[in-house]
Design a protein around this motif. Structure first.
Motif, PDB file in Angstrom:
ATOM      1  N   ALA A  86       0.856  -1.184   0.000  1.00 14.55           N
ATOM      2  CA  ALA A  86       0.000   0.000   0.000  1.00 14.55           C
ATOM      3  C   ALA A  86       0.893   1.234   0.000  1.00 14.55           C
ATOM      4  O   ALA A  86       2.070   1.175   0.373  1.00 14.55           O
ATOM      5  N   VAL A  87       0.307   2.344  -0.408  1.00 10.16           N
ATOM      6  CA  VAL A  87       0.976   3.634  -0.310  1.00 10.16           C
ATOM      7  C   VAL A  87       0.366   4.389   0.859  1.00 10.16           C
ATOM      8  O   VAL A  87      -0.859   4.514   0.961  1.00 10.16           O
ATOM      9  N   VAL A  88       1.208   4.856   1.755  1.00 12.98           N
ATOM     10  CA  VAL A  88       0.750   5.681   2.873  1.00 12.98           C
ATOM     11  C   VAL A  88       0.872   7.138   2.430  1.00 12.98           C
ATOM     12  O   VAL A  88       1.976   7.619   2.158  1.00 12.98           O
ATOM     13  N   LEU A  89      -0.271   7.808   2.337  1.00 15.38           N
ATOM     14  CA  LEU A  89      -0.309   9.190   1.860  1.00 15.38           C
ATOM     15  C   LEU A  89      -0.396  10.139   3.040  1.00 15.38           C
ATOM     16  O   LEU A  89      -1.432  10.228   3.698  1.00 15.38           O
ATOM     17  N   PRO A  90       0.672  10.875   3.348  1.00 13.42           N
ATOM     18  CA  PRO A  90       0.630  11.797   4.476  1.00 13.42           C
ATOM     19  C   PRO A  90      -0.137  13.069   4.134  1.00 13.42           C
ATOM     20  O   PRO A  90      -0.319  13.417   2.964  1.00 13.42           O
ATOM     21  N   LYS A  91      -0.610  13.715   5.198  1.00 16.95           N
ATOM     22  CA  LYS A  91      -1.290  15.011   5.056  1.00 16.95           C
ATOM     23  C   LYS A  91      -2.438  14.960   4.051  1.00 16.95           C
ATOM     24  O   LYS A  91      -2.666  15.890   3.275  1.00 16.95           O
ATOM     25  N   ALA A  92      -3.170  13.836   4.071  1.00 13.23           N
ATOM     26  CA  ALA A  92      -4.311  13.693   3.165  1.00 13.23           C
ATOM     27  C   ALA A  92      -5.347  14.758   3.492  1.00 13.23           C
ATOM     28  O   ALA A  92      -5.785  14.880   4.634  1.00 13.23           O
ATOM     29  N   SER A  99      -6.988   9.212  -4.655  1.00 15.17           N
ATOM     30  CA  SER A  99      -7.388   8.374  -5.781  1.00 15.17           C
ATOM     31  C   SER A  99      -6.336   8.401  -6.888  1.00 15.17           C
ATOM     32  O   SER A  99      -6.061   7.384  -7.529  1.00 15.17           O
ATOM     33  N   ALA A 100      -5.728   9.563  -7.107  1.00 18.13           N
ATOM     34  CA  ALA A 100      -4.699   9.668  -8.139  1.00 18.13           C
ATOM     35  C   ALA A 100      -3.481   8.818  -7.793  1.00 18.13           C
ATOM     36  O   ALA A 100      -2.902   8.159  -8.660  1.00 18.13           O
ATOM     37  N   VAL A 101      -3.097   8.814  -6.510  1.00 20.80           N
ATOM     38  CA  VAL A 101      -1.963   8.001  -6.078  1.00 20.80           C
ATOM     39  C   VAL A 101      -2.265   6.515  -6.269  1.00 20.80           C
ATOM     40  O   VAL A 101      -1.419   5.747  -6.755  1.00 20.80           O
ATOM     41  N   ALA A 102      -3.473   6.110  -5.904  1.00 27.38           N
ATOM     42  CA  ALA A 102      -3.852   4.709  -6.085  1.00 27.38           C
ATOM     43  C   ALA A 102      -3.825   4.318  -7.550  1.00 27.38           C
ATOM     44  O   ALA A 102      -3.345   3.232  -7.919  1.00 27.38           O
ATOM     45  N   GLN A 103      -4.313   5.184  -8.399  1.00 29.95           N
ATOM     46  CA  GLN A 103      -4.354   4.888  -9.830  1.00 29.95           C
ATOM     47  C   GLN A 103      -2.952   4.839 -10.430  1.00 29.95           C
ATOM     48  O   GLN A 103      -2.631   3.935 -11.224  1.00 29.95           O
ATOM     49  N   ARG A 104      -2.103   5.770 -10.054  1.00 25.51           N
ATOM     50  CA  ARG A 104      -0.773   5.845 -10.649  1.00 25.51           C
ATOM     51  C   ARG A 104       0.149   4.724 -10.177  1.00 25.51           C
ATOM     52  O   ARG A 104       1.020   4.268 -10.930  1.00 25.51           O
ATOM     53  N   ALA A 126     -12.277   8.817   3.003  1.00 25.46           N
ATOM     54  CA  ALA A 126     -12.549   7.406   3.278  1.00 25.46           C
ATOM     55  C   ALA A 126     -13.296   6.735   2.134  1.00 25.46           C
ATOM     56  O   ALA A 126     -13.119   5.540   1.875  1.00 25.46           O
ATOM     57  N   ALA A 127     -14.133   7.500   1.459  1.00 29.33           N
ATOM     58  CA  ALA A 127     -14.942   6.953   0.366  1.00 29.33           C
ATOM     59  C   ALA A 127     -14.251   7.037  -0.986  1.00 29.33           C
ATOM     60  O   ALA A 127     -14.798   6.565  -1.995  1.00 29.33           O
ATOM     61  N   ALA A 128     -13.059   7.613  -1.046  1.00 35.24           N
ATOM     62  CA  ALA A 128     -12.372   7.810  -2.322  1.00 35.24           C
ATOM     63  C   ALA A 128     -11.940   6.475  -2.926  1.00 35.24           C
ATOM     64  O   ALA A 128     -11.590   5.526  -2.220  1.00 35.24           O
ATOM     65  N   ASP A 129     -11.950   6.401  -4.248  1.00 41.51           N
ATOM     66  CA  ASP A 129     -11.482   5.202  -4.939  1.00 41.51           C
ATOM     67  C   ASP A 129     -10.030   4.924  -4.563  1.00 41.51           C
ATOM     68  O   ASP A 129      -9.172   5.810  -4.633  1.00 41.51           O
ATOM     69  N   GLY A 130      -9.765   3.690  -4.166  1.00 46.27           N
ATOM     70  CA  GLY A 130      -8.406   3.284  -3.842  1.00 46.27           C
ATOM     71  C   GLY A 130      -8.036   3.373  -2.381  1.00 46.27           C
ATOM     72  O   GLY A 130      -7.037   2.793  -1.961  1.00 46.27           O
ATOM     73  N   VAL A 131      -8.810   4.093  -1.570  1.00 40.41           N
ATOM     74  CA  VAL A 131      -8.500   4.220  -0.142  1.00 40.41           C
ATOM     75  C   VAL A 131      -9.061   3.012   0.611  1.00 40.41           C
ATOM     76  O   VAL A 131     -10.258   2.721   0.516  1.00 40.41           O
TER      77      VAL A 131
END
Length: 266
Positions: A86-92, A99-104, A126-131
């Motif tokens: 998984a990618v941990v995205l700080p300061k979300a 969603s862009a990070v998950a897609q890329r 929480a509802a975003a695609d990929g989260v």
């Protein structure tokens, strides 16, 4: 990712520690390219993380925040790595970047909420695609609020992430780190508090915190006995609500008993 209880950080510029972290028994390892790495070592840390993953390692990676000059390079380096958990995205702070990070990258995202802006949009994130999970960066959050890191000040943040996760149908959020490494009682207290609020995992910064974290999320013997009694009463009962030890047992209680037994051998 959905069931993980412990997430162990390891600095991205210390590749000699990656294997040790992976062997420490945590449910997930997070190679940190953000806070643990100085600006002069960002590039080499990114390369070390990608190389280790390409060579058979398996871990999450905390990238640099979207407003960082390192963000795009981090995302590009992780794209297509099949062993990236998984990618941990700080300061979300909103759903679009997550969603862009998950897609890329082609990997799920653990969104780390660390600001008032992010907290106000926690349900959207929480509802975003990929989260797949939310996590609480309570130390940065306290700084952003101009508050201390006390239980009362952080209660709203933790509860907000629990509610947002539940509403989005994802597992309960991951609590932030406990920095007291030499006082197990502090860790145990932090774990109990977060668990009681509905959080289901913890970010940890030392291997010695793994066992306590797992034990905290493992049902007690008394809970297991109660759950077995509840399900036995339901299986042998006339249907509908039944009584166990004087308490009414209906669908929500049955669901809790089933969850306890599901977790007892982890």
């Amino acid at each position: 990712m959905r069931a993980a209880r412990s997430f162990l950080f390891v600095p991205g510029d210390r590749p000699e520690r990656f294997d040790k972290a992976a062997a420490a028994g945590a449910d997930a390892v997070i190679i940190d390219l953000e806070d643990a790495v100085g600006s002069e070592h960002k590039s080499s840390a990114r390369e070390a993380a990608a190389t280790w993953l390409q060579d058979g390692g398996s871990a999450c990676v905390r990238i640099n925040a979207a407003d960082s000059t390192e963000h795009d390079a981090d995302v590009a380096a992780l794209g297509g790595l099949t062993s990236l958990v998984a990618v941990v995205l700080p300061k979300a702070s909103g759903p679009a970047v997550a969603s862009a990070v998950a897609q890329r990258t082609g990997a799920p995202v653990l969104a780390l909420v660390e600001s008032a802006a992010g907290m106000l949009r926690a349900a959207e994130i929480a509802a975003a695609d990929g989260v797949v999970r939310l996590a609480f960066g309570h130390l940065d959050y306290a700084v952003d609020l101009g508050s201390d890191n006390g239980r009362t000040a952080m209660l709203h943040g933790r509860s907000t992430l629990v509610l947002a996760s539940r509403a989005a149908g994802i597992p309960g959020p991951v609590d932030g780190v406990t920095v007291a490494l030499d006082d197990p009682a502090v860790l145990d207290d932090d774990l109990a508090h977060a668990r009681d609020l509905g959080m289901t995992g913890k970010l940890i910064i030392h291997p010695r915190q793994v066992d306590a974290t797992h034990a905290s999320y493992r049902p007690s013997e008394e809970e297991v006995v109660w759950a077995q009694k509840v399900l036995a009463a339901v299986d042998g009962g006339p249907g509908g609500a039944v009584r166990v030890d004087g308490d009414m047992v209906d669908a929500p209680v049955i669901a809790r008993a089933q969850d306890i037994l599901r977790r007892k051998d982890r």
